[in-house]
Design a protein around this motif. Sequence first.
Motif, PDB file in Angstrom:
ATOM      1  N   ALA A 355      -6.656   7.179 -10.693  1.00 30.70           N
ATOM      2  CA  ALA A 355      -7.532   6.504 -11.652  1.00 30.70           C
ATOM      3  C   ALA A 355      -8.677   5.788 -10.938  1.00 30.70           C
ATOM      4  O   ALA A 355      -9.800   5.719 -11.454  1.00 30.70           O
ATOM      5  CB  ALA A 355      -6.716   5.517 -12.487  1.00 30.70           C
ATOM      6  N   TYR A 356      -8.404   5.267  -9.748  1.00 30.41           N
ATOM      7  CA  TYR A 356      -9.452   4.601  -8.963  1.00 30.41           C
ATOM      8  C   TYR A 356     -10.534   5.600  -8.541  1.00 30.41           C
ATOM      9  O   TYR A 356     -11.737   5.332  -8.671  1.00 30.41           O
ATOM     10  CB  TYR A 356      -8.815   3.940  -7.745  1.00 30.41           C
ATOM     11  CG  TYR A 356      -9.787   3.320  -6.767  1.00 30.41           C
ATOM     12  CD1 TYR A 356     -10.604   2.251  -7.142  1.00 30.41           C
ATOM     13  CD2 TYR A 356      -9.891   3.793  -5.465  1.00 30.41           C
ATOM     14  CE1 TYR A 356     -11.488   1.675  -6.243  1.00 30.41           C
ATOM     15  CE2 TYR A 356     -10.766   3.228  -4.565  1.00 30.41           C
ATOM     16  CZ  TYR A 356     -11.569   2.176  -4.955  1.00 30.41           C
ATOM     17  OH  TYR A 356     -12.447   1.618  -4.069  1.00 30.41           O
ATOM     18  N   VAL A 361      -9.961   2.773 -12.768  1.00 31.70           N
ATOM     19  CA  VAL A 361      -9.492   1.504 -12.208  1.00 31.70           C
ATOM     20  C   VAL A 361     -10.575   0.986 -11.268  1.00 31.70           C
ATOM     21  O   VAL A 361     -11.051   1.712 -10.388  1.00 31.70           O
ATOM     22  CB  VAL A 361      -8.167   1.689 -11.449  1.00 31.70           C
ATOM     23  CG1 VAL A 361      -7.826   0.446 -10.637  1.00 31.70           C
ATOM     24  CG2 VAL A 361      -7.040   1.999 -12.424  1.00 31.70           C
ATOM     25  N   SER A 362     -10.972  -0.263 -11.454  1.00 30.66           N
ATOM     26  CA  SER A 362     -12.047  -0.846 -10.647  1.00 30.66           C
ATOM     27  C   SER A 362     -11.513  -1.345  -9.310  1.00 30.66           C
ATOM     28  O   SER A 362     -10.302  -1.525  -9.130  1.00 30.66           O
ATOM     29  CB  SER A 362     -12.706  -1.998 -11.398  1.00 30.66           C
ATOM     30  OG  SER A 362     -11.824  -3.108 -11.479  1.00 30.66           O
ATOM     31  N   SER A 363     -12.433  -1.574  -8.400  1.00 33.19           N
ATOM     32  CA  SER A 363     -12.040  -2.131  -7.101  1.00 33.19           C
ATOM     33  C   SER A 363     -11.482  -3.539  -7.256  1.00 33.19           C
ATOM     34  O   SER A 363     -10.710  -4.003  -6.406  1.00 33.19           O
ATOM     35  CB  SER A 363     -13.242  -2.140  -6.152  1.00 33.19           C
ATOM     36  OG  SER A 363     -14.311  -2.894  -6.696  1.00 33.19           O
ATOM     37  N   ALA A 364     -11.853  -4.240  -8.339  1.00 35.18           N
ATOM     38  CA  ALA A 364     -11.313  -5.582  -8.585  1.00 35.18           C
ATOM     39  C   ALA A 364      -9.867  -5.517  -9.074  1.00 35.18           C
ATOM     40  O   ALA A 364      -9.053  -6.397  -8.766  1.00 35.18           O
ATOM     41  CB  ALA A 364     -12.184  -6.314  -9.604  1.00 35.18           C
ATOM     42  N   ASP A 365      -9.522  -4.462  -9.846  1.00 34.26           N
ATOM     43  CA  ASP A 365      -8.165  -4.339 -10.388  1.00 34.26           C
ATOM     44  C   ASP A 365      -7.185  -3.734  -9.389  1.00 34.26           C
ATOM     45  O   ASP A 365      -5.983  -4.000  -9.450  1.00 34.26           O
ATOM     46  CB  ASP A 365      -8.166  -3.469 -11.649  1.00 34.26           C
ATOM     47  CG  ASP A 365      -8.830  -4.157 -12.822  1.00 34.26           C
ATOM     48  OD1 ASP A 365      -8.798  -5.402 -12.864  1.00 34.26           O
ATOM     49  OD2 ASP A 365      -9.380  -3.461 -13.688  1.00 34.26           O
ATOM     50  N   LEU A 366      -7.699  -2.920  -8.485  1.00 30.59           N
ATOM     51  CA  LEU A 366      -6.824  -2.187  -7.575  1.00 30.59           C
ATOM     52  C   LEU A 366      -5.890  -3.105  -6.773  1.00 30.59           C
ATOM     53  O   LEU A 366      -4.684  -2.830  -6.680  1.00 30.59           O
ATOM     54  CB  LEU A 366      -7.669  -1.322  -6.636  1.00 30.59           C
ATOM     55  CG  LEU A 366      -6.929  -0.220  -5.887  1.00 30.59           C
ATOM     56  CD1 LEU A 366      -6.365   0.801  -6.862  1.00 30.59           C
ATOM     57  CD2 LEU A 366      -7.862   0.463  -4.902  1.00 30.59           C
ATOM     58  N   LEU A 374      -8.421  -3.863  -0.348  1.00 26.02           N
ATOM     59  CA  LEU A 374      -9.064  -2.557  -0.436  1.00 26.02           C
ATOM     60  C   LEU A 374      -9.099  -1.829   0.906  1.00 26.02           C
ATOM     61  O   LEU A 374      -9.057  -0.592   0.947  1.00 26.02           O
ATOM     62  CB  LEU A 374     -10.487  -2.711  -0.970  1.00 26.02           C
ATOM     63  CG  LEU A 374     -10.632  -3.013  -2.463  1.00 26.02           C
ATOM     64  CD1 LEU A 374     -12.079  -3.301  -2.807  1.00 26.02           C
ATOM     65  CD2 LEU A 374     -10.120  -1.836  -3.286  1.00 26.02           C
ATOM     66  N   LYS A 375      -9.143  -2.568   2.003  1.00 27.36           N
ATOM     67  CA  LYS A 375      -9.263  -1.928   3.305  1.00 27.36           C
ATOM     68  C   LYS A 375      -8.054  -1.075   3.660  1.00 27.36           C
ATOM     69  O   LYS A 375      -8.118  -0.252   4.586  1.00 27.36           O
ATOM     70  CB  LYS A 375      -9.504  -2.979   4.388  1.00 27.36           C
ATOM     71  CG  LYS A 375      -8.352  -3.959   4.586  1.00 27.36           C
ATOM     72  CD  LYS A 375      -8.705  -4.994   5.657  1.00 27.36           C
ATOM     73  CE  LYS A 375      -7.564  -5.983   5.893  1.00 27.36           C
ATOM     74  NZ  LYS A 375      -7.921  -6.994   6.923  1.00 27.36           N
TER      75      LYS A 375
END
Length: 392
Positions: A355-356, A361-366, A374-375
């Motif tokens: 979904a990302y 799915v946003s980088s804020a929700d992940l 995120l890294k």
Amino acid sequence: MPRSTPALVNPALLKWARDRAGLKLETAAERAHVHPTTLEEWESGHEVPTIAQARELGEVYKRPLAIFFLPEPPRDFDPQREFRRLPGVTLENESPELRNALRAALYQRQAALEIYEQLGERPPQLSATANPDENPEEVGDRIRALLNINWQTQLDWPSANAALNGWRSAIEALGVLVFQISDVSLSEMRGTSIPRSPLPVILVNGSDAPHGRIFTMLHEFAHILLTNGGHVTGSMASRPKPEDQLLERISNRFASAALLPRDDFLREVAQYQDVIAGDDDSLRRLANRVKASPEAILRRLVSLHRTTGSLYRIKRNRWQNQTWYASGGTGGGPPIEVRVIASRGRPFVSLVLDAYKRGIVSSADLPDYLGIQLKYIDRVARQLTPGPDAAA
């Protein structure tokens, strides 16, 4: 956004989140690195935290920052049934860690359902059922057929972790989310389930030994089948009812018959005759052979009238503090990508990453969904390549 920006939170949500986390004001303040008076002022609405401070509270209470801005508290998860404990452990108020684990499991399930909806796909549906009055041997055979695991496959698994992953993958393939937790005492919980359809959840304690987690998964899977058949146990908040206790015993019987099918199991026992007398060395060797705990083996022998209940109780009491009741992990632990997949399961992690990549799915929700920065995403994606002993 500057760290000093005031967070115009709803004070009632701050207190609600702390209460739901089961934390006293002083304890919460200490964990959030503020004075108790300061936290009390925030909860009363006389002062407001900064965005950074509100985010810190979210980490302490295991809640997303956005929840503090809601007009009223959301409906929280009311667990539907009792969770499994070690023998002899009585019902107590659940710890903040267990509350957080139950809440996180519900949150992740809801996230998965929303992702499926946004993808325009229907989540997998497990429609199989079981009823309390069925023959345990027949239900056990049906469970193995559903999971497509035969006896030779079970014997051929090279290790307990490989067996754990094999059973888990088979259960997940039917549309069940299997999550593992790591910070709840084993004496408090071995496992529980959210038997809602679609995407029911099985929650197991990663501190348990692999053999113990296998039995817990099958026990909770049996509960899901019973729930599908209309047999639902009561809330954990109430005193267990006689029918709830009956369903617990029946789930144990179904799980035992699935893990150790009668004829195959007895053929193995015939090669380890001292098992009948409770010889520890024979039990350990048979346990390694069939990928089941010595306790599960003796309990199954009792149900098949091959040994006595008194022997089982004596051995069980002796084993409670021994190694097969704990995973025996050493310091350091596996890398973060292995922990993420072991905790949330390959289906859930794969769904979120897909979904990302597709912008759903946003980088804020992940980070909220996977609990990592995120890294680390590329490392997690690479780890999803299947392996027999990975992410146990």
